[in-house]
Write a protein that holds these residues in place. Sequence first.
Motif, PDB file in Angstrom:
ATOM      1  N   VAL A  93       0.840  -1.195   0.000  1.00  0.00           N
ATOM      2  CA  VAL A  93       0.000   0.000   0.000  1.00  0.00           C
ATOM      3  C   VAL A  93       0.877   1.248   0.000  1.00  0.00           C
ATOM      4  N   ASN A  94       0.552   2.179  -0.916  1.00  0.00           N
ATOM      5  CA  ASN A  94       1.315   3.424  -0.946  1.00  0.00           C
ATOM      6  C   ASN A  94       0.462   4.631  -0.600  1.00  0.00           C
ATOM      7  N   LYS A  95      -0.754   4.660  -1.181  1.00  0.00           N
ATOM      8  CA  LYS A  95      -1.590   5.842  -0.985  1.00  0.00           C
ATOM      9  C   LYS A  95      -2.845   5.463  -0.199  1.00  0.00           C
ATOM     10  N   VAL A  96      -3.130   6.276   0.815  1.00  0.00           N
ATOM     11  CA  VAL A  96      -4.239   5.939   1.707  1.00  0.00           C
ATOM     12  C   VAL A  96      -5.204   7.113   1.776  1.00  0.00           C
ATOM     13  N   ILE A  97      -6.500   6.809   1.879  1.00  0.00           N
ATOM     14  CA  ILE A  97      -7.487   7.851   2.136  1.00  0.00           C
ATOM     15  C   ILE A  97      -8.215   7.492   3.436  1.00  0.00           C
ATOM     16  N   GLY A  98      -8.495   8.503   4.252  1.00  0.00           N
ATOM     17  CA  GLY A  98      -9.186   8.255   5.517  1.00  0.00           C
ATOM     18  C   GLY A  98     -10.627   8.724   5.432  1.00  0.00           C
TER      19      GLY A  98
ATOM     20  N   GLY B  28      -9.046   3.889   4.772  1.00  0.00           N
ATOM     21  CA  GLY B  28      -9.089   3.744   6.228  1.00  0.00           C
ATOM     22  C   GLY B  28     -10.459   4.140   6.745  1.00  0.00           C
ATOM     23  N   VAL B  29     -11.107   3.230   7.460  1.00  0.00           N
ATOM     24  CA  VAL B  29     -12.415   3.558   8.056  1.00  0.00           C
ATOM     25  C   VAL B  29     -12.348   3.317   9.558  1.00  0.00           C
ATOM     26  N   GLU B  30     -13.336   3.874  10.248  1.00  0.00           N
ATOM     27  CA  GLU B  30     -13.380   3.683  11.690  1.00  0.00           C
ATOM     28  C   GLU B  30     -13.892   2.284  12.010  1.00  0.00           C
ATOM     29  N   HIS B  31     -13.335   1.709  13.049  1.00  0.00           N
ATOM     30  CA  HIS B  31     -13.882   0.448  13.546  1.00  0.00           C
ATOM     31  C   HIS B  31     -14.925   0.808  14.583  1.00  0.00           C
ATOM     32  N   LEU B  32     -16.211   0.674  14.185  1.00  0.00           N
ATOM     33  CA  LEU B  32     -17.272   1.160  15.065  1.00  0.00           C
ATOM     34  C   LEU B  32     -18.024   0.007  15.704  1.00  0.00           C
ATOM     35  N   ASN B  33     -18.407   0.210  16.938  1.00  0.00           N
ATOM     36  CA  ASN B  33     -19.290  -0.739  17.612  1.00  0.00           C
ATOM     37  C   ASN B  33     -20.675  -0.101  17.657  1.00  0.00           C
ATOM     38  N   ILE B  34     -21.432  -0.314  16.560  1.00  0.00           N
ATOM     39  CA  ILE B  34     -22.705   0.400  16.425  1.00  0.00           C
ATOM     40  C   ILE B  34     -23.681  -0.001  17.530  1.00  0.00           C
TER      41      ILE B  34
ATOM     42  N   ASP C  28      -3.670   8.920   8.955  1.00  0.00           N
ATOM     43  CA  ASP C  28      -2.320   8.824   9.516  1.00  0.00           C
ATOM     44  C   ASP C  28      -2.142   7.557  10.340  1.00  0.00           C
ATOM     45  N   ARG C  29      -3.214   7.185  11.051  1.00  0.00           N
ATOM     46  CA  ARG C  29      -3.110   5.957  11.855  1.00  0.00           C
ATOM     47  C   ARG C  29      -2.955   4.729  10.963  1.00  0.00           C
ATOM     48  N   VAL C  30      -3.656   4.745   9.801  1.00  0.00           N
ATOM     49  CA  VAL C  30      -3.508   3.627   8.863  1.00  0.00           C
ATOM     50  C   VAL C  30      -2.076   3.576   8.353  1.00  0.00           C
ATOM     51  N   ILE C  31      -1.542   4.756   7.997  1.00  0.00           N
ATOM     52  CA  ILE C  31      -0.172   4.797   7.481  1.00  0.00           C
ATOM     53  C   ILE C  31       0.799   4.278   8.544  1.00  0.00           C
ATOM     54  N   GLU C  32       0.541   4.707   9.789  1.00  0.00           N
ATOM     55  CA  GLU C  32       1.379   4.260  10.913  1.00  0.00           C
ATOM     56  C   GLU C  32       1.375   2.728  11.026  1.00  0.00           C
TER      57      GLU C  32
END
Length: 504
Positions: free
Chosen positions: A238-243, A330-336, A441-445
């Motif tokens: 992975v090189n390019k990420v969108i949040g 990158g998406v949030e991990h949600l506990n709906i 940024d967290r995904v990139i991390e």
Amino acid sequence: MLTNYVYKLQPNVTQSHEMVRWIDMLRSHYNWCLNDRISQYNQKFIQGDYCDIRTKAEACPISCFVSKNGASGEPWKQDNQNTIVPMGEYCLLPYDLNNLPYSGKTPRRSVGDIQITALPVLKVARPWYAEIDSTVLQQNVKRLDTAYENFFNGNGFPKFKNRSNFTSFTYQVGFKVSGNKIYLPKLGWMRFYDSRPIPPGFVIKAATVRKRQDGWYISVRIEDKTVPDYVPLPLSEVNKVIGCDLGIVKLIHLSDGHQIDNPKFATNKKTRRILKVRQRRVSQKKKNSNNQKRASRAVGRLHKKIADKRQAYQWEIADAIVSRKVDAIGVEHLNIAGILRRCKVKIDDNTGRFLPNGQSRKKYLNRAISDASWNELILKIDYLAAKQGKIVVKINPKNSSIECRNCGYIDKASRDNEKFICSQCGHHEHADIGAAKTIRDRVIELIEYQKVHGDCVEPADKTAKRPKKRKEKSARSTLSKRVEPGNPKSKGENPETGIQEDIA
Ligand SMILES: [Zn+2]
């Protein structure tokens, strides 16, 4: 590759009536099987008699047994292919371990197998069940098996079904397709709207008929083993990420600064009004009259229309997000379910009366969250991303919208609706777009970490999930707690040791 195609069916009146009847029968069979498993779980063999541990009353003999690992009742597969023992007879014999009726070499049978073998007995006792195709009946039991499997994997306990949540049945074999007609065993040839052709090479593995508000639908599961499954991109490439940050006012905020509207299909002013009017019409009609049924069908159709619109919109925006030039989303991990949970009950210690706990305010927020149906959207993004060889990374969104992106200071006071002004350094930006960037940024991390440490390890920093603290139970919640059959946890047992813990 395995996928599902959905078509709208055009049954004739007889077929339609027949299918309604089938669903009624199958529902009662499903509920019977579930009740059978529950009562078996609650039965104990005490001093030569079976007794229900809930009511202490004498109980009917076992016909099946539920546990994660095996089954009793008729636990052993028969060596000599005898005819089936009538139900109720084999149950009366307590098994003497030294003198087993069968050799015990053969494997134990699962509860589903026991209930499937009991089907011919059911058909003798209730001949009208013989009108249903036998694979449909078997799939009905397997459906309960799946529900139990989900339960053992940490989901809710299987529920008894009513008319609103039991609307389908599944064929395993016997159907044929020719042109715009499909043959369903015991129902005959039925026309359907051939809205998309089944790709050449694919074979139909199963077919599920479902009743919806505006008619009947069939979902065919098709498979072609020569076509490979979609393989998601490995994290290291992975090189390019969108949040993406999900919200209510705007449905999605992207880390590239774009925002996607939330049309609020079920909770906008206009729809709320129409729903209210239509529901009032139902309640004002004479109970159980044809007029009332007609009015409630109108409500049902409106709900269906809302759901369809939402689906269409979500596919559209999911496609728009996935087709950006990125490798990972990158998406949030949600506990709906956790977000939607009701506020804790507050009780006045002196009077024992209920105090305001904010639930009535939260109700409207909960409705808006359900209407946005974030999980459905994430599933669609995931599906489309896999199709294009991209990957969706779920990340812990903790503090993502209140953390300063300049100095890292976390303060709730920094955020004022969509404005973010850091109370420490004065850095300001759009709060939700900032959150989307933090997620990116967290995904990139995470990716950087995995590039160094290999794919299997997760970073032990703030993005990792913390172990849950054990909450103290309130008096009310322990009162209303149900004992869930088959679940070692539900009775306060330690799942590892099987020893009863004192939770009170
Ligand atoms: Zn700051």
